[in-house]
Structure formats: C-alpha cells, structure tokens
Design a protein around this motif. Structure first.
Motif, PDB file in Angstrom:
ATOM      1  N   VAL A 142     -23.410  10.082  21.549  1.00  0.00           N
ATOM      2  CA  VAL A 142     -22.634  10.223  22.857  1.00  0.00           C
ATOM      3  C   VAL A 142     -22.605  11.727  23.129  1.00  0.00           C
ATOM      4  O   VAL A 142     -22.449  12.513  22.415  1.00  0.00           O
ATOM      5  CB  VAL A 142     -21.422   9.735  23.025  1.00  0.00           C
ATOM      6  N   LYS A 144     -21.370  15.187  24.704  1.00  0.00           N
ATOM      7  CA  LYS A 144     -19.900  15.495  25.144  1.00  0.00           C
ATOM      8  C   LYS A 144     -19.919  15.704  26.527  1.00  0.00           C
ATOM      9  O   LYS A 144     -18.747  15.581  27.260  1.00  0.00           O
ATOM     10  CB  LYS A 144     -19.371  16.700  24.314  1.00  0.00           C
ATOM     11  N   ILE A 147     -18.854  12.539  28.737  1.00  0.00           N
ATOM     12  CA  ILE A 147     -17.536  11.756  28.247  1.00  0.00           C
ATOM     13  C   ILE A 147     -16.797  11.446  29.523  1.00  0.00           C
ATOM     14  O   ILE A 147     -16.569  12.641  29.952  1.00  0.00           O
ATOM     15  CB  ILE A 147     -17.000  12.244  27.133  1.00  0.00           C
ATOM     16  N   ASN A 149     -13.216  10.786  30.193  1.00  0.00           N
ATOM     17  CA  ASN A 149     -11.877  10.595  29.342  1.00  0.00           C
ATOM     18  C   ASN A 149     -11.125   9.293  29.996  1.00  0.00           C
ATOM     19  O   ASN A 149     -10.370   8.627  29.236  1.00  0.00           O
ATOM     20  CB  ASN A 149     -11.009  11.823  29.478  1.00  0.00           C
ATOM     21  N   TRP A 170     -13.376   7.501  24.072  1.00  0.00           N
ATOM     22  CA  TRP A 170     -13.565   8.921  23.831  1.00  0.00           C
ATOM     23  C   TRP A 170     -12.770   9.715  24.685  1.00  0.00           C
ATOM     24  O   TRP A 170     -12.131   9.264  25.601  1.00  0.00           O
ATOM     25  CB  TRP A 170     -15.071   9.347  24.060  1.00  0.00           C
ATOM     26  N   TYR A 172     -12.606  14.065  25.323  1.00  0.00           N
ATOM     27  CA  TYR A 172     -13.088  15.553  25.112  1.00  0.00           C
ATOM     28  C   TYR A 172     -12.479  16.359  25.876  1.00  0.00           C
ATOM     29  O   TYR A 172     -12.362  16.161  27.256  1.00  0.00           O
ATOM     30  CB  TYR A 172     -14.671  15.374  25.374  1.00  0.00           C
ATOM     31  N   GLN A 179     -14.427  16.314  19.594  1.00  0.00           N
ATOM     32  CA  GLN A 179     -13.855  15.272  20.341  1.00  0.00           C
ATOM     33  C   GLN A 179     -13.064  14.255  19.529  1.00  0.00           C
ATOM     34  O   GLN A 179     -13.063  14.386  18.416  1.00  0.00           O
ATOM     35  CB  GLN A 179     -14.970  14.705  21.180  1.00  0.00           C
TER      36      GLN A 179
END
Ligand SMILES: C[S@@+](CC[C@H](N)C(=O)[O-])C[C@H]1O[C@@H](n2cnc3c(N)ncnc32)[C@H](O)[C@@H]1O
Length: 247
Positions: A142, A144, A147, A149, A170, A172, A179
């Motif tokens: 994945v 970053k 991502i 949240n 996830w 980050y 993460q």
C-alpha cells in the motif's frame, strides 16, 4: 492496546478473521505471474506465511513450498495445515535459507511488517540472496500517500455460540516512515463480550520509494491489486501487486 495479540495469544482466531479472503484466487494469480515472469522452477518460500493457507495452495498445485514467520503460534497452525512443508521462525528483515527458491511471496501487505525503511531494504536484499537465478519475488503493498485513515474493513463470523466482529484499517500520520495497522476483535455471546485492540507498527513507503529500493536488485513490474484479472498498474492506485525478477 497490544502490539500483536492476533499473532500470538489470539492466533487461534486468525483464520476466522480471514475467512472471507480468497486464498485460492491469490495463489492462482501469483502462479500465473510466476509462469509469465519466472524461471520455470517450482521451489517456493512464503514470507510472513502466517497460518499457511498460501503454502497449502502452492503445495497442492505441485510446488515444493515452505514458510517463514516470526511468530511461533502462527507457525504451529501452519505446520498442522501443511505437514509436508518446512517452516522456520525468522525475521523476514534478515533471513537465511539453506537452498535458493524459484519464487518468494509475501501476501496480505505483510512486507510492511519490516519496521522501517532500513529493515525493508535489508529484507529486499535477503530476498535477492535467497532467490535462484531468474527467480521472482511477488508481494502486495500500500502506498503511504494514498492511505485514508477513515477507511476500515469490518466483517463478522460465528463460531459455536460466539459472534466475532473484526475491524482493521491503516493509519498514517502523513509524515515519516512509520504507519500502523489498527485491528480490533470483538467476541460476544449471550453472557459476555470482550474486545481486543491491536496496533501493529509497519513501514510506510510510497510506490516511487519502494520501486527505488527494489530497482538495484530486480526488474520491477507493477500490477493493479486485482487477483482475478492481471492488469498493469494504472500509476494512481494506492494498492498494487509487485512482481520483481531477480537481476
Ligand atoms: C497479516 S498476517 C499474514 C499472514 C499470511 N501471509 C496470510 O496472508 O494470511 C502477517 C504475518 O506476518 C508475520 N510477521 C510479522 N512481522 C514479521 C517479521 N518481521 N518477519 C516475519 N514474519 C512477520 C506475523 O506473525 C503474521 O503471521
């Protein structure tokens, strides 16, 4: 919040959490990619193999497949599922093998369990060493920078009189190389309910950084994160399958 109860004290619930994952489709897709990009050999090593579902599929498809994981409770379940395989307890960020493999895999974003860029780079170098000539390394990852949240996956499963609810997502912060994967497991029955929360530290990279780490060792091919249809990565998706041919 525990670090990784899911892979230790709660390992007996892992397969229940993953009951909706199509391990057969994932294994078949990687076998197709191996036929397209590999050296024709059939030795396989699965990094962060967990309870061994992919190893099972590869053995059933004619591979000589083995697994590696850092948590013994996961390996104990894997060994029961795949008595033909050898499982070793090692950290994938610096592992050693007796014999090189034609195919090395790392499924379910587990490559992110390398805790930081330095360890990820060491893992990539270990994989390169552990591959036979013309061997390939396949994993999913994945980005970053993509991502969200707020997104999480939720599913429920029944086991005897217990209802389980699993959530994972996830997280980050938007900065740096760390993460996390946040997981919760809720177990409820007529008498009581219990909740466990895990937060797993993981390495954060964007795909440009990841490709730069791989490029000295491998010819890198990136595909859309779709195990049913193999399509080149559209360069914008935040999830992808990486196929890395040993240089
Ligand atoms: C999300 S599970 C994936 C298991 C399996 N690959 C699957 O697809 O079901 C992540 C696995 O990574 C293992 N793990 C975490 N850190 C590791 C490390 N540094 N080296 C090897 N295995 C690790 C855990 O024990 C766990 O079994």
């Amino acid at each position: 919040m525990s670090a990784n109860a899911l892979y230790t004290g709660l390992s007996g619930y892992y397969d229940l959490m993953c009951v909706d994952i199509d391990y057969r489709a994932q294994s078949n897709a990687i076998r197709r990619l191996h036929q397209m990009f590999g050296n024709g050999g059939t030795t396989h090593l699965d990094l962060a193999c967990g309870t061994g579902p992919h190893v099972r599929h590869f053995i059933d498809a004619g591979y000589q497949s083995n697994g590696l994981d850092i948590n013994q409770p996961m390996l104990d379940i894997a060994a029961a599922r795949c008595p033909e395989a050898q499982f070793t307890r090692q950290d994938m960020s610096h592992f050693e093998v007796g014999e090189p493999s034609d195919l090395i895999t790392c499924f379910l974003y587990s490559i992110h369990y390398n805790d930081g860029i330095e360890k990820l780079a060491a893992c990539i170098s270990s994989v390169h060493r552990a591959l036979a000539s013309g061997g390939i390394f396949c994993f999913n990852a994945v980005d970053k920078d993509k991502i969200n949240n707020d997104l999480f996956v939720k599913h429920t499963a029944k086991q005897a009189s217990d209802l389980f609810t699993f959530r994972s997502g996830w997280h980050y912060s938007g900065q740096g190389e760390k993460q996390s994967l946040r997981l919760s497991i809720e177990k409820a029955n007529a008498d009581a309910s219990q909740v466990w929360n895990d937060e797993h530290p993981m390495v954060a990279v964007n795909f440009a950084e990841l490709i730069a780490l791989l490029a000295p060792y491998f010819e890198v091919h990136v595909f859309e994160h779709n195990y049913e249809t193999i399509k080149p990565w559209d360069t914008t998706s935040g999830n992808a399958i990486f196929v890395c041919v040993k240089k």
